[in-house]
Enzyme design. Structure first.
Site, PDB file in Angstrom:
ATOM      1  N   ASP A  97       0.787  -1.233   0.000  1.00  0.00           N
ATOM      2  CA  ASP A  97       0.000   0.000   0.000  1.00  0.00           C
ATOM      3  C   ASP A  97       0.814   1.276   0.000  1.00  0.00           C
ATOM      4  OD1 ASP A  97       1.129  -0.048   2.482  1.00  0.00           O
ATOM      5  OD2 ASP A  97      -0.731  -0.113   3.615  1.00  0.00           O
ATOM      6  N   GLU A 119       0.259  -9.119  -0.755  1.00  0.00           N
ATOM      7  CA  GLU A 119      -0.522  -8.543   0.368  1.00  0.00           C
ATOM      8  C   GLU A 119      -1.701  -7.725  -0.188  1.00  0.00           C
ATOM      9  OE1 GLU A 119       0.465  -5.339   3.365  1.00  0.00           O
ATOM     10  OE2 GLU A 119       1.222  -7.051   4.477  1.00  0.00           O
ATOM     11  N   GLU A 133      -2.643   5.071   2.270  1.00  0.00           N
ATOM     12  CA  GLU A 133      -2.415   3.655   1.931  1.00  0.00           C
ATOM     13  C   GLU A 133      -3.681   2.933   1.487  1.00  0.00           C
ATOM     14  OE1 GLU A 133      -1.241   5.170   4.641  1.00  0.00           O
ATOM     15  OE2 GLU A 133       0.941   4.966   4.587  1.00  0.00           O
ATOM     16  N   HIS A 220       4.215   5.933  13.355  1.00  0.00           N
ATOM     17  CA  HIS A 220       4.642   6.771  12.222  1.00  0.00           C
ATOM     18  C   HIS A 220       3.511   7.157  11.280  1.00  0.00           C
ATOM     19  CE1 HIS A 220       4.131   3.617   9.206  1.00  0.00           C
ATOM     20  NE2 HIS A 220       4.523   2.790  10.142  1.00  0.00           N
ATOM     21  N   ARG A 222       0.769   8.780   9.009  1.00  0.00           N
ATOM     22  CA  ARG A 222       0.505  10.165   8.601  1.00  0.00           C
ATOM     23  C   ARG A 222      -0.754  10.733   9.255  1.00  0.00           C
ATOM     24  NH1 ARG A 222       3.763   9.338   4.351  1.00  0.00           N
ATOM     25  NH2 ARG A 222       4.619  11.204   3.362  1.00  0.00           N
ATOM     26  N   HIS A 253      10.964   6.362  14.378  1.00  0.00           N
ATOM     27  CA  HIS A 253      10.973   6.456  12.910  1.00  0.00           C
ATOM     28  C   HIS A 253      11.677   7.745  12.496  1.00  0.00           C
ATOM     29  CE1 HIS A 253       9.328   6.770   8.820  1.00  0.00           C
ATOM     30  NE2 HIS A 253       8.829   5.559   8.931  1.00  0.00           N
TER      31      HIS A 253
END
Ligand code: UD1
Ligand code: UDP
Length: 382
Positions: A97, A119, A133, A220, A222, A253
């Site tokens: 993604d 996936e 994603e 992490h 967004r 991260h």
């Protein structure tokens, strides 16, 4: 017929989940395997390439500090175009993604080259979470030729969207193939001394002391930037202050949107250890030695059930419902009180901990790659 393949990835989690496939392709005489990394991530990608000993044939090296989604999309789309025209692969593998996945699949589509989507089929049905994603994965599902779904429910999602059933295979998730490779290597190659050197003697002793409560943190996403991260950090800071016998270990991260708030809020606390992103093998060792995992990561939600580690997920929705249904994963969102209550519940109530720490394998037995290769072999030789 030898099938010429190009496997494309760019971020840490894609690299971990594609590494077993790259190794499988390289060891299969009916495939001619080539690898292109976009390097959407750099240091965090290179850590994984080094662990799995993968030398890419092409490295687009696109990462710039602070790159945004437009930059990444355009650089991948143009960079992959040239690789595809030079190499002329029969098949392009993409994973999941990310923007690397979406833009490289789109480039293959423009060049009329079939795409195999690893996936495939995970959905929240909410384009805002995970952002971007959910859209990336859905778009690739619209035009991929081969859909390798990790679970039956992912397959069902694809069928619901009209993907023909003979294009979808349920294989388990390659993340478990990678996990088994890493755990085998950890057992065979690394001594206590190695981990003591890696984490430093004091932290190592804290981690392996069974009377300490170790909370491993990653984050992490967004959609959590800004207020979400502020609340997450407040929850950790207040929990750490109230429970001095808890030790938080947080490999942070490298995204500046994560580094800045985390270091500002949590940098000075005695029982919160902010460390650099860990090499994959060190992270797996630490997961194995943690009591609770607090994360918004996708991959960690898939690894933890196999290890029998309770996970509190800092998201409101997840495209990975299997681990929630198995009882190992609980969604706490980014609400400060919910995160704190989730930790208190797990670490102060033995019965709650027992229920969530039962190992299960909703994401497969670690044989996703042989299944993927067998399906493709059949396809190309029938
Ligand atoms: C990306 C993926 C996300 C995945 C995550 C895994 C997209 C849109 N997002 O998000 O799906 O879950 O990776 O971690 O594809 N940086 C470094 N060094 C590194 C890696 C990142 O310095 O090795 C910094 C850079 O400043 C970079 C920034 O982090 O610009 C953001 O990287 P980016 O790939 O855009 O987003 P992630 O949040 O990592
Ligand atoms: N991971 C790692 N080092 C770390 C943190 C995570 O190797 O310091 C691994 C972890 O085992 C998992 C993957 O990275 O396989 C998850 O990556 P990330 O959380 O960045 O992305 P997501 O899975 O959310 O897309």
């Amino acid at each position: 017929m030898t099938v010429r393949t190009l496997t494309v990835f760019g971020t840490r989690p894609e690299a971990i989940k594609m590494a077993p496939l790259v190794i499988g392709l390289e060891n299969h005489q009916d495939f001619e395997s080539h690898v292109c990394v976009t390097a959407q991530h750099r240091e965090m990608l290179d850590q994984v390439l080094s662990f799995f000993d993968i030398q890419p044939d092409f490295d687009l090296d696109i990462m710039q500090p602070g790159q945004d989604l437009h930059d990444v999309t355009v650089k991948v789309l143009l960079g992959i175009r040239d690789v595809l025209r030079d190499l002329k692969p029969d098949l392009v593998f993409v994973h999941g993604d990310t923007t690397t996945c979406f833009a490289s699949a789109l480039a293959a589509f423009y060049e009329d080259i079939p795409v195999a989507h690893i996936e495939a089929g995970l959905r929240t049905w909410d384009l805002g979470a995970p952002f971007p994603e959910e859209l990336n994965r859905s778009i690739v599902g619209r035009f991929a030729e081969f859909h390798f779904a990790p679970t039956q429910s992912a397959r069902d999602n694809l069928l619901r969207e009209g993907v023909p059933q003979d294009m979808v295979w349920v294989t388990g998730n390659t993340v478990i193939d990678a996990l088994l490779m890493a755990t085998d290597r950890i057992e065979a190659q690394y001594s206590e001394e190695h981990w003591s050197d890696r984490f430093g003697e004091d932290l190592f002793r804290k981690i392996i002391n069974p009377t300490n409560d170790i909370i491993l943190v990653t984050g992490h996403r967004r959609e959590n930037f800004g207020d979400g991260f502020e609340r997450i950090c407040q929850a950790i800071a207040e929990s750490a202050a109230r429970n001095e016998h808890w030790t938080f270990i947080y490999p942070v991260h490298l995204n500046p949107n994560v580094q800045d708030p985390v270091k500002t809020s949590l940098g000075e606390l005695d029982n919160v250890h902010l460390i650099d992103p860990l090499e994959y093998e060190s992270f797996i060792w630490l997961m194995n030695n943690a009591d609770v995992i607090l994360t918004d990561s996708g991959g960690v939600q898939e690894e933890a059930p196999s290890l029998g580690k309770p996970v509190l997920v800092m998201r409101d929705v997840t495209e990975r419902p299997e681990a929630v249904n198995a009882g190992t994963v609980k969604l706490v969102g980014t609400n400060q009180d919910a995160i704190m209550a989730g930790l208190e519940d797990l670490l102060n109530r033995d019965d709650a901990y027992e229920v969530m720490s039962r190992a299960s394998n909703p994401y497969g037995q670690g044989d996703a790659v042989p299944q993927i290769l067998a399906e493709l072999y059949d396809h190309y030789h029938s």
